[in-house]
Design an enzyme around this catalytic site. Structure first.
Site, mmCIF file in Angstrom:
data_model
loop_
_atom_site.group_PDB
_atom_site.id
_atom_site.type_symbol
_atom_site.label_atom_id
_atom_site.label_comp_id
_atom_site.label_asym_id
_atom_site.label_seq_id
_atom_site.Cartn_x
_atom_site.Cartn_y
_atom_site.Cartn_z
ATOM 1 N N VAL A 12 15.218 42.601 -1.455
ATOM 2 C CA VAL A 12 16.550 42.525 -1.541
ATOM 3 C C VAL A 12 17.329 42.224 -0.039
ATOM 4 C CG1 VAL A 12 18.658 44.034 -1.963
ATOM 5 C CG2 VAL A 12 16.634 44.268 -3.496
ATOM 6 N N ALA A 31 36.711 38.156 3.020
ATOM 7 C CA ALA A 31 37.014 39.455 3.927
ATOM 8 C C ALA A 31 37.999 39.359 4.911
ATOM 9 C CB ALA A 31 35.579 39.573 4.658
ATOM 10 N N ARG A 44 7.483 44.512 10.135
ATOM 11 C CA ARG A 44 6.749 43.410 10.094
ATOM 12 C C ARG A 44 7.249 42.257 10.902
ATOM 13 N NH1 ARG A 44 7.566 43.157 3.466
ATOM 14 N NH2 ARG A 44 9.640 43.900 4.438
ATOM 15 N N GLU A 124 27.134 50.509 -4.662
ATOM 16 C CA GLU A 124 27.502 49.512 -6.188
ATOM 17 C C GLU A 124 25.988 49.009 -6.642
ATOM 18 O OE1 GLU A 124 30.252 48.514 -8.156
ATOM 19 O OE2 GLU A 124 28.509 48.312 -9.269
ATOM 20 N N ILE A 131 25.455 43.961 -11.717
ATOM 21 C CA ILE A 131 26.493 44.032 -12.470
ATOM 22 C C ILE A 131 27.417 44.852 -11.863
ATOM 23 C CG2 ILE A 131 27.236 44.926 -14.637
ATOM 24 C CD1 ILE A 131 24.371 44.716 -15.567
ATOM 25 N N GLY A 182 5.758 39.053 -12.500
ATOM 26 C CA GLY A 182 6.467 39.943 -11.612
ATOM 27 C C GLY A 182 7.938 40.630 -12.194
ATOM 28 N N GLU A 185 5.969 46.177 -12.100
ATOM 29 C CA GLU A 185 5.016 46.581 -11.080
ATOM 30 C C GLU A 185 3.345 46.726 -11.422
ATOM 31 O OE1 GLU A 185 5.995 47.773 -8.015
ATOM 32 O OE2 GLU A 185 8.351 47.459 -8.454
ATOM 33 N N ASP A 196 13.125 55.203 -13.720
ATOM 34 C CA ASP A 196 14.206 54.511 -13.337
ATOM 35 C C ASP A 196 15.369 54.359 -13.856
ATOM 36 O OD1 ASP A 196 14.755 52.122 -11.230
ATOM 37 O OD2 ASP A 196 15.102 51.294 -13.410
ATOM 38 N N LYS A 200 19.325 56.038 -12.609
ATOM 39 C CA LYS A 200 20.552 55.338 -12.697
ATOM 40 C C LYS A 200 21.688 56.133 -13.455
ATOM 41 C CE LYS A 200 17.978 50.811 -11.895
ATOM 42 N NZ LYS A 200 17.231 49.919 -12.475
#
Lengths: 409, 409
Positions: A12, A31, A44, A124, A131, A182, A185, A196, A200
């Site tokens: 992300v 903006a 990393r 958000e 969404i 993918g 997991e 999960d 939410k």
């Protein structure tokens, strides 16, 4: 000029970097000023990237850096993310995150710290990926009492269920496919067991009803016990099996749960397939509405984060608006919610099992599929979930129960 | 305390009054301060209402009243609404409207006047009724280049099409039903000919692409020529007939059109039935998303207005954000957009008409329904709309064309 730092250059975080760089002129136009990616915190090395010079391994370069206006947190996990965010907020930096675990565990505290320090804390992207859902609930539905939220909030399980239905495969096969692509997991527990989705719906319950951020109170069932047979019954019944996360406001408070349910074909949620997510909202003035889109993935999630970043730029000199709900709806026992159940039991046609079911559960609807001659399914009448479950438990001593899931939601 | 006046106490205006009064404490909590309905402008008498003392017949009591902070315009039509709004803006009052005709004809001018005077001009309710769409496009998708918008934007026609499909009735019968239920006007032209949808896609094109507010450039076809037969072919083809309003960004600009199209079953738009509306959005980072809900009606529309009112209260000391797009996408000829067409022609099985169609249109897919032995339908290949239309026109001299509508969108 607003200066942004990203903490965590994973899927992300790198998506946020991509959007801020590739759509920079669009973002500046929206903006009202340029939004510059200034720093990236990651342990990393990314020496080959064109923006390799932005990286740092020292969190102080972000959270204590007076040049940074906005911190985007994409590290995942509660710590050290929460500590870094708290420090950034206290240094009067706005914070945007997609980290649902963090929001559930520390959202209340971090929101309070943000408000004390005159900055914004936005999340958000923590629900529904790309969404738009939290902003529409808070802003567009600001004049509504929200009555119910029913969401397909986990793309992994929705992909698996779609494959089970369309491919006629069992759970294990569909899961392996999802892992190969993918979408799941290696350890898929958090997705397939509903944890999960539970986080939410916990966040959405907070936004909609002022419910406390405590997902441990939300009962959840996963999709790991579902089979190809359930999909065939669903088809026969004109329904689609979906993992639903539901939160319903009632007078005394709210109840929430996560579990598979059979949704009537024709309901907008029934066509939400593959990795797509959707949130179906019912509100007193608006009526029914649905928000549909990609609930995960690098760019959709980063898109939601960047929407928050633009909103923060619009409100960079103060708090946009206090958290909507100061009142707190109490968590009620979801077992009191009235529903119908779909149940499969072993038993041949006109056998004693049918009579037993009808004796103990009253006037149920019985469904048989030719290809499963040794069993049948039935749909119960409407009763509180716990009362129905008690009856099913009692039945379980006398016959073999093969499946039990919600028919209504 | 923010003081609100409503201009026009019709269906929507009375809905705004209802929400502001009945959800007052909720709105105050969300807005951060009480929002009080202070004045209502209407030439009619409403002596029996509990808030009859708020009414005035003199527009100056609203637009020149220094006590009013926010004016909600629900009068409809361009004048005198535009004159009143302009005066209110110049008197530094924020304005919220649901009036799509006004936004199309005067939106650019009124937005400029609002910005010059440091106040907000908002019109979320002008498209999609209660569905949050303008705010999500502007805010949540602020970091996206929007690529395409495809909407079911008119509830009247969607109800009629749903009835034609489910009830097996022809257009006239379904229209009469819609009129009886109050879903269609006595003169239904603006809805059934696509003009209402055209205004709405014009506004969305403006929000998404910076397109000029000029709906006269948008070609529109209505649903008045559709028949029961078209619905039966659609069913056979696994598709749903919907009146779509489409706006697509391409490199050189954008093209938009309104017309009936056949949507594949399984596409989220295909289950948008009855009076519901939906907007399907494709954006470069987010991918596909859909916003679904009640596109008209007293309370849903008023809900969207009140969402704008709360946003205005949050930003009552200035302009929230400048209009997003200063660049203006040019309107392109929608006839250049590639599509496939569904065409019905008179002709018996293996007759000369099939050969003629295949000779002139190439490798088309032919569909016959048993119940219509004197005709067949065909789906063309992909070509620009105008090129296909030209071929159909040429065909029309040689055989009887019974229907022609878009197969793709």
């Amino acid at each position: 000029m607003a200066k942004v730092a990203i903490m965590g250059h994973g899927v992300v975080g790198s998506g946020v970097a991509h959007i801020l760089r590739s759509n920079a002129s669009l973002i500046a136009r929206h903006a009202g000023e340029p939004v510059e990616l200034t720093r990236i915190l990651d342990l990393r090395d990314f020496a080959d990237l064109p923006y390799a010079d932005l990286f740092t391994k020292d969190s102080a370069d972000v959270v204590d850096n007076p040049q940074i206006d906005i911190v985007v947190e994409c590290m995942g996990g509660v710590e050290p993310a929460a500590t870094f965010i708290e420090r950034a907020l206290k240094n009067h930096k706005h914070v945007v995150t997609s980290n649902k675990e963090l929001v559930v565990v520390r959202g209340t505290r971090l929101t309070a710290i943000a408000q004390e320090n005159g900055v914004n804390f936005m999340y958000e992207a923590s629900v529904g990926g790309g969404i738009p859902i939290i902003r529409p609930l808070r802003q567009c539905l600001a004049a509504n009492h929200i009555q119910r939220i029913a969401g397909i909030l986990n793309g992994t399980t929705n992909y698996i269920l779609t494959r089970m239905r369309d491919g006629g495969v069992d759970f294990d096969v569909a899961l392996a496919e999802a892992q190969k692509l993918g979408y799941a997991e290696k350890d898929p527990s958090a997705d397939v067991l509903g944890w999960d989705a539970r986080r939410k719906i916990c966040i959405l319950s907070h936004v909609a009803f002022g419910a406390p951020l405590d997902d441990s109170k939300i009962p959840s069932e996963g999709i790991d016990k579902l089979t190809r047979a359930d999909m065939l019954y669903a088809k026969e019944l004109g329904r689609a099996v979906k993992l639903l996360a539901v939160s319903q406001r009632v007078e005394a408070g709210y109840y929430a749960y996560v579990g598979p349910a059979m949704i009537p074909a024709g309901h907008p949620l029934s066509v939400v397939d593959d990795v797509f997510n959707a949130v179906f909202v019912t509100a007193d003035m608006l009526g029914d509405a649905m928000f549909y889109g990609r609930g995960a993935g690098k760019l959709p999630t980063a898109s939601a984060i960047c929407g928050d970043v633009v909103d923060v730029v619009w409100h960079k000199n103060g708090v946009k608006a206090a958290e909507a709900y100061q009142d707190q709806a109490d968590a009620l026992d979801a077992g009191t919610a009235v529903t119908r159940l779909f149940v499969r039991v072993k038993g041949e046609e006109n056998g004693p099992e049918e009579q037993l079911v009808q004796k103990q559960l009253g006037d149920v609807r019985i469904v048989r599929l030719l290809r499963f001659p040794d069993e049948f399914a039935f749909i119960t009448g409407e009763e509180p979930f716990d009362a129905l479950q008690k009856k099913i438990d009692a039945l379980a001593g006398q016959l073999e129960i093969r499946q039990r899931l919600r028919y209504d939601f």
